[in-house]
Design a protein around this motif. Structure first.
Motif, PDB file in Angstrom:
ATOM      1  N   ILE A 179     -28.789  20.715  -0.433  1.00 38.93           N
ATOM      2  CA  ILE A 179     -29.679  21.526   0.401  1.00 38.93           C
ATOM      3  C   ILE A 179     -30.953  20.753   0.740  1.00 38.93           C
ATOM      4  O   ILE A 179     -31.428  20.775   1.883  1.00 38.93           O
ATOM      5  CB  ILE A 179     -30.012  22.850  -0.311  1.00 38.93           C
ATOM      6  N   ARG A 180     -31.498  20.052  -0.249  1.00 43.28           N
ATOM      7  CA  ARG A 180     -32.712  19.265   0.007  1.00 43.28           C
ATOM      8  C   ARG A 180     -32.457  18.164   1.030  1.00 43.28           C
ATOM      9  O   ARG A 180     -33.259  17.958   1.952  1.00 43.28           O
ATOM     10  CB  ARG A 180     -33.226  18.664  -1.304  1.00 43.28           C
ATOM     11  N   ARG A 181     -31.352  17.464   0.879  1.00 43.02           N
ATOM     12  CA  ARG A 181     -31.025  16.403   1.838  1.00 43.02           C
ATOM     13  C   ARG A 181     -30.812  16.970   3.236  1.00 43.02           C
ATOM     14  O   ARG A 181     -31.280  16.396   4.230  1.00 43.02           O
ATOM     15  CB  ARG A 181     -29.771  15.657   1.379  1.00 43.02           C
ATOM     16  N   LEU A 229     -32.126  19.672   4.465  1.00 43.27           N
ATOM     17  CA  LEU A 229     -33.416  20.108   5.000  1.00 43.27           C
ATOM     18  C   LEU A 229     -34.217  18.918   5.527  1.00 43.27           C
ATOM     19  O   LEU A 229     -34.827  18.994   6.604  1.00 43.27           O
ATOM     20  CB  LEU A 229     -34.200  20.846   3.915  1.00 43.27           C
ATOM     21  N   VAL A 230     -34.233  17.816   4.772  1.00 44.51           N
ATOM     22  CA  VAL A 230     -34.948  16.620   5.227  1.00 44.51           C
ATOM     23  C   VAL A 230     -34.344  16.100   6.523  1.00 44.51           C
ATOM     24  O   VAL A 230     -35.063  15.750   7.479  1.00 44.51           O
ATOM     25  CB  VAL A 230     -34.918  15.529   4.141  1.00 44.51           C
ATOM     26  N   SER A 268     -31.184   8.299  -7.977  1.00 42.20           N
ATOM     27  CA  SER A 268     -32.474   7.730  -8.367  1.00 42.20           C
ATOM     28  C   SER A 268     -32.321   6.500  -9.250  1.00 42.20           C
ATOM     29  O   SER A 268     -33.199   5.642  -9.302  1.00 42.20           O
ATOM     30  CB  SER A 268     -33.298   8.784  -9.114  1.00 42.20           C
ATOM     31  N   GLN A 292     -26.009  19.577  -7.845  1.00 36.79           N
ATOM     32  CA  GLN A 292     -25.449  18.970  -6.640  1.00 36.79           C
ATOM     33  C   GLN A 292     -25.706  19.841  -5.416  1.00 36.79           C
ATOM     34  O   GLN A 292     -26.028  19.326  -4.336  1.00 36.79           O
ATOM     35  CB  GLN A 292     -23.946  18.737  -6.828  1.00 36.79           C
ATOM     36  N   SER A 293     -25.578  21.154  -5.583  1.00 42.73           N
ATOM     37  CA  SER A 293     -25.834  22.061  -4.458  1.00 42.73           C
ATOM     38  C   SER A 293     -27.305  22.010  -4.043  1.00 42.73           C
ATOM     39  O   SER A 293     -27.619  21.955  -2.848  1.00 42.73           O
ATOM     40  CB  SER A 293     -25.448  23.494  -4.840  1.00 42.73           C
ATOM     41  N   ALA A 294     -28.204  21.998  -5.035  1.00 44.83           N
ATOM     42  CA  ALA A 294     -29.628  21.919  -4.716  1.00 44.83           C
ATOM     43  C   ALA A 294     -29.965  20.592  -4.037  1.00 44.83           C
ATOM     44  O   ALA A 294     -30.748  20.547  -3.079  1.00 44.83           O
ATOM     45  CB  ALA A 294     -30.455  22.086  -5.989  1.00 44.83           C
ATOM     46  N   ASN A 295     -29.359  19.502  -4.521  1.00 44.28           N
ATOM     47  CA  ASN A 295     -29.587  18.193  -3.907  1.00 44.28           C
ATOM     48  C   ASN A 295     -29.065  18.158  -2.480  1.00 44.28           C
ATOM     49  O   ASN A 295     -29.710  17.597  -1.581  1.00 44.28           O
ATOM     50  CB  ASN A 295     -28.908  17.115  -4.746  1.00 44.28           C
ATOM     51  N   LEU A 340     -30.703   8.916   1.526  1.00 50.58           N
ATOM     52  CA  LEU A 340     -31.045  10.120   0.764  1.00 50.58           C
ATOM     53  C   LEU A 340     -30.007  10.425  -0.310  1.00 50.58           C
ATOM     54  O   LEU A 340     -30.333  10.996  -1.350  1.00 50.58           O
ATOM     55  CB  LEU A 340     -31.175  11.319   1.709  1.00 50.58           C
TER      56      LEU A 340
END
Length: 251
Positions: A59-61, A63-64, A244, A54-57, A240
């Motif tokens: 961060i990715r969101r 950043l986008v 999936s 969840q933390s990685a997701n 975002l």
């Protein structure tokens, strides 16, 4: 004597049975404790893995959304400068994309914050946003937002009030067409208020200025731009945030 022997024999048997029962109970307690420890360890490991994902997701969101905010800020601010809507000191115009370096960073950060807040607010209110949840709709929303900004720089009206009313109608139309949620409307208004206040402070301190200001130090249509921008970035953040395996819904 026989009775005494029988009594002793029965006592010894009872003690043996009690000892066996206590041993069985202790064994059961130990095994139960071991099983609970294993279950707790597995659940803790699963929670840690889920939290990391969840933390990685997140961060990715973020950043986008930051990159989207930076790109929109560069393009739209360049349009405003070319139409002499906003004025910067001469040394600023010599920088990359004829834009002050802090504008893309501020807009990118704001886009990341707003885009992450929209799905969080939806979950908090218990009202998952399901209206036009597909990337094609998000792309059209971005195009309309860019069009509203283009109109603010290109359209010529008799006065700023008419232009402000026109842009307000277009911004509400954008929200109604691509959002229609109470959380989106409320967060869009909050974004417009805070962003306009920050813009007022920047102009007041001489960072930049607007030509023909009619709303204290800025243009009266500026809140409309911030409102439509908040709704647009919010829709990007919601899209975002979709899993999936989640299928988009159309109402």
């Amino acid at each position: 004597m026989p009775r005494l022997e029988e009594h002793c024999w029965s006592c010894s048997c009872s003690s043996t049975v009690k000892t066996k029962d206590l041993s069985s109970a202790s064994w059961s307690v130990c095994k139960s404790g071991e099983m609970m420890s294993i279950i707790t360890s597995v659940l803790g490991h699963a929670y840690g893995s889920l939290h990391s994902l969840q933390s990685a997701n997140l961060i990715r969101r973020g950043l986008v959304l930051f990159i989207v905010g930076v790109v929109l800020a560069l393009v739209l601010n360049l349009l405003q400068i070319q139409r002499n809507v906003t004025l910067f000191p001469e040394e600023v115009l010599d920088t990359l994309f004829s834009s002050a370096w802090w504008i893309p960073l501020c807009c990118g950060t704001a886009a990341a914050v707003v885009g992450l807040l929209y799905p969080c607010l939806d979950r908090h209110l218990g009202e998952p946003h399901k209206f036009k949840r597909e990337w094609a709709s998000v792309t059209r929303c971005i195009a309309v937002f860019v069009g509203i900004n283009h109109a603010s720089a290109k359209l010529d009206f008799a006065n700023n009030v008419q232009l402000s009313l026109t842009l307000a109608a277009l911004s509400l139309g954008l929200w109604w067409t691509f959002d229609r949620s109470r959380s989106g409307f409320g967060l869009g208004l909050t974004t417009a208020f805070l962003a306009t206040l920050i813009a007022q402070l920047l102009v007041y301190n001489g960072i930049y200025q607007y030509t023909s200001p009619d709303f204290l130090y800025v243009r009266s249509w500026l809140p409309c731009i911030f409102f439509s921008g908040g709704v647009t970035v919010g829709n990007i953040g919601r899209q975002l945030a979709m899993g999936s395996t989640e299928k988009p819904h159309n109402d």
